[in-house]
Structure formats: structure tokens, C-alpha cells
Design a protein around this motif. Sequence first.
Motif, short mmCIF file in Angstrom:
data_model
loop_
_atom_site.label_atom_id
_atom_site.label_comp_id
_atom_site.label_asym_id
_atom_site.label_seq_id
_atom_site.Cartn_x
_atom_site.Cartn_y
_atom_site.Cartn_z
N VAL A 31 5.29 54.00 12.60
CA VAL A 31 6.32 55.03 12.67
C VAL A 31 7.14 54.92 13.95
O VAL A 31 8.37 54.98 13.92
CB VAL A 31 5.69 56.44 12.58
N GLU A 32 6.48 54.73 15.08
CA GLU A 32 7.19 54.77 16.36
C GLU A 32 7.92 53.47 16.67
O GLU A 32 9.13 53.47 16.93
CB GLU A 32 6.19 55.10 17.48
N ARG A 33 7.20 52.35 16.64
CA ARG A 33 7.83 51.08 17.05
C ARG A 33 8.99 50.69 16.14
O ARG A 33 10.06 50.31 16.62
CB ARG A 33 6.77 49.97 17.11
N PRO A 34 8.87 50.76 14.80
CA PRO A 34 9.98 50.36 13.93
C PRO A 34 10.79 51.56 13.43
O PRO A 34 11.31 51.53 12.31
CB PRO A 34 9.26 49.68 12.77
N PHE A 35 10.92 52.60 14.25
CA PHE A 35 11.54 53.83 13.75
C PHE A 35 12.96 53.59 13.24
O PHE A 35 13.39 54.18 12.25
CB PHE A 35 11.55 54.91 14.83
N GLU A 36 13.71 52.72 13.90
CA GLU A 36 15.09 52.46 13.45
C GLU A 36 15.10 51.89 12.03
O GLU A 36 15.95 52.23 11.22
CB GLU A 36 15.80 51.52 14.41
N GLN A 37 14.12 51.02 11.74
CA GLN A 37 14.05 50.45 10.39
C GLN A 37 13.62 51.50 9.37
O GLN A 37 14.11 51.51 8.24
CB GLN A 37 13.08 49.27 10.38
N VAL A 38 12.69 52.38 9.76
CA VAL A 38 12.30 53.48 8.87
C VAL A 38 13.52 54.34 8.55
O VAL A 38 13.76 54.73 7.40
CB VAL A 38 11.18 54.32 9.51
N LYS A 39 14.29 54.61 9.58
CA LYS A 39 15.49 55.46 9.43
C LYS A 39 16.56 54.80 8.57
O LYS A 39 17.14 55.45 7.68
CB LYS A 39 16.04 55.77 10.83
N LEU A 40 16.82 53.51 8.81
CA LEU A 40 17.94 52.84 8.14
C LEU A 40 17.53 52.08 6.88
O LEU A 40 18.14 52.26 5.82
CB LEU A 40 18.61 51.87 9.13
N ASP A 41 16.51 51.22 6.99
CA ASP A 41 16.16 50.37 5.86
C ASP A 41 15.62 51.17 4.68
O ASP A 41 15.86 50.82 3.52
CB ASP A 41 15.12 49.33 6.28
N LEU A 42 14.89 52.24 4.98
CA LEU A 42 14.38 53.10 3.91
C LEU A 42 15.30 54.29 3.67
O LEU A 42 15.85 54.47 2.60
CB LEU A 42 12.96 53.57 4.23
N GLY A 43 15.48 55.11 4.70
CA GLY A 43 16.23 56.36 4.53
C GLY A 43 17.70 56.16 4.22
O GLY A 43 18.22 56.68 3.22
N HIS A 44 18.41 55.39 5.05
CA HIS A 44 19.85 55.22 4.86
C HIS A 44 20.18 54.50 3.56
O HIS A 44 21.17 54.80 2.90
CB HIS A 44 20.44 54.46 6.05
N GLN A 45 19.31 53.56 3.18
CA GLN A 45 19.55 52.84 1.92
C GLN A 45 19.07 53.63 0.71
O GLN A 45 19.33 53.22 -0.43
CB GLN A 45 18.83 51.48 1.95
N GLY A 46 18.38 54.74 0.96
CA GLY A 46 17.98 55.61 -0.14
C GLY A 46 16.91 55.02 -1.03
O GLY A 46 16.89 55.28 -2.24
N VAL A 47 15.99 54.22 -0.45
CA VAL A 47 14.92 53.65 -1.25
C VAL A 47 13.58 54.28 -0.86
O VAL A 47 13.41 54.80 0.24
CB VAL A 47 14.84 52.11 -1.09
N GLY A 48 12.64 54.23 -1.79
CA GLY A 48 11.34 54.82 -1.57
C GLY A 48 10.33 53.81 -1.08
O GLY A 48 10.55 52.60 -1.11
N GLY A 49 9.20 54.32 -0.64
CA GLY A 49 8.11 53.48 -0.18
C GLY A 49 7.01 54.37 0.36
O GLY A 49 7.20 55.57 0.58
N VAL A 50 5.85 53.78 0.59
CA VAL A 50 4.69 54.51 1.07
C VAL A 50 4.24 53.91 2.39
O VAL A 50 3.87 52.73 2.44
CB VAL A 50 3.52 54.46 0.05
N LEU A 51 4.30 54.69 3.44
CA LEU A 51 3.74 54.29 4.73
C LEU A 51 2.32 54.83 4.80
O LEU A 51 2.10 56.03 4.61
CB LEU A 51 4.56 54.86 5.89
N VAL A 52 1.36 53.96 5.06
CA VAL A 52 -0.03 54.37 5.20
C VAL A 52 -0.52 53.92 6.57
O VAL A 52 -0.58 52.71 6.84
CB VAL A 52 -0.93 53.77 4.10
#
Length: 299
Positions: free
Chosen positions: A79-100
Motif C-alpha cells: 500500500v505505502e511503497r507503490p501508492f502512486e500505482q495503486v492510485k493510478l494503475d488501479l483507481g484512475h484506470q477504473g479496474v478492479g483487483g484484490v490487494l492481500v
Amino acid sequence: MDTMRDRFITTTSRLLDEDPRLALVLAEISRDGFDTAARAHPDRVVNVGIREQLLIGVGAGMALTGLRPVMHTFASFLVERPFEQVKLDLGHQGVGGVLVSSGASYDWPAGGFTHMAPGDVALLDTLDGWTVHVPGHPDEAETLLRRAVAADERVYVRLSVQSNRTARPATGDAFVPLRRGTAGVVVAVGPVLDDVLAATEGLDLTVLYATTVRPFDAAGLRRAAGAVTAADVVIVEPYLAGTSTGAANDALADLPHRVLGLGVSRTELRRYGGLEEHLVAHGLDPEGLRGRITGFLRR
């Protein structure tokens, strides 16, 4: 009893056999546990190495092709180190996924602060559309993981070494009432439940159990708060103290109320110690919780 991380490995391995839509992306952590799954499904089990930003990017790319990616590593690296990718690659692109995640707030104190993530849920709160599960037992972790994999949205499943002795219903939405009282409401999140029940033993309090904190069960909290003499609410969370006080205040906006958020303090503890010592230092052991809860209610 197996750990939540053990259960994640066995459950995900079975799900990879059952669901051709499912994919798993690793960043070295738990790699050995998935050796059999990787041999069986080399096209859907990918280890990117110690490249956490790539972990999220690969998962998002898989989601764009129609797969349901599960991305896994320690919470601080997920969550912390790749936060920009979580924000953009998943959220901004509107795609789903499961972080465990594994590791949680202080599961492995010897790893130092680099391996601790008490602010992970608060950080995800800055983004739109995330469901956050915080199981308190391996059985609950399996139930919530299966629910997350079967869905299409963005889901965070926060696993911990700390565990309650008994599994409770994990509904995936509503808080579960475990005790009824009239003097106030305590919401126990995930693995802090046993300590909360011990801390409130003999007190005239309603205790609600939460394994899903986002979306926040505003209706459930309102019902509980409306049934007590004073709408005094304590939220005990196994991550940053106060993470859910805003959600609770919003839920009770039209009621006179007070909210106390208990959890991991912002103070960095610089000695390794052990998990139990960290619980005591943050006041999350039964004795510390009882003193803080009763002190709040007496005001």
C-alpha cells in the motif's frame, strides 16, 4: 491453528485451480508457499521480484485483460511503497483487483519500521471505491478472501499474525452485535476483538464486531448508538488510531455524540520487542483498553 497468511496461501491455491479468471502476482513474499500453484498455472502466477510498483502495474494490466488479479506482499510494500500505482494503475484506470497484505502494523517488529504499516487503511481512505476487510481469524480471512475474489471491485484484505481464538460471522458488510449494553458502544475491528471483550467484561456496553470497515456500517452504528443512554462510541482498530472516527462522526451527525478512536499511536517505537510488547505500548492490551475506555465514559 494456521495463520491468516497460511490460510491465504492454501485458499488462493485452490481458487487458482477452480477459477481460470484468477491470477496471482507476488513480489517474493510468500513465493515458496505458491510453488505448486506456480508450476500448475505458470501463466497466471507471476513473481515480479522485489519490485512493488511493478507488482501493482502487472496486476492492473491483468485486470485490463479481464483477469481478476490478487496482488500480495507485506502491507508496507503493498500500500505505502507503490501508492502512486495503486492510485493510478488501479483507481484512475477504473479496474478492479484484490490487494492481500501480511505484516500488518507490527507483526514482525524485528523487521523494523520498514516492515510496519499502521497507516495503510488511512492511506487507502484518500482514494475512492475501496472495500477494506480486516479479518480477526483465519476462517474469517478465507470467507472474506473468497468474497473479494468473486467480486469485481477494488478490495484490500488486511491479514495479521494477531488472531482471535474463535471465528465470528464475517458478513462482508454489517457490524455484528456481540454484547448489548446501555452505557455506550465499542466497535472492535478484526484481531483486537478478544482483547476488547476482555477489557469490557462486566461493563454495561454494547460491543460491535467489524471485519469490514470500508464501506463503514453507518446504519449499524446508528442503531446501536440510538439504543444506549448516551451516544458515546469507542472504536478500537489494529492500525492508526482515529482512522474511522471521521466515518463514525458522519454516521452520527444528527445525534449528540462523542467518539474515541483507539489504535496504533503515531509515535514510532524504536525498540524491536515483540508483538505483545507493542500491544501494551500502544495501550491495546486488555488492561490498557479498559482504563482508556472507562476513563472516556466517566467524563
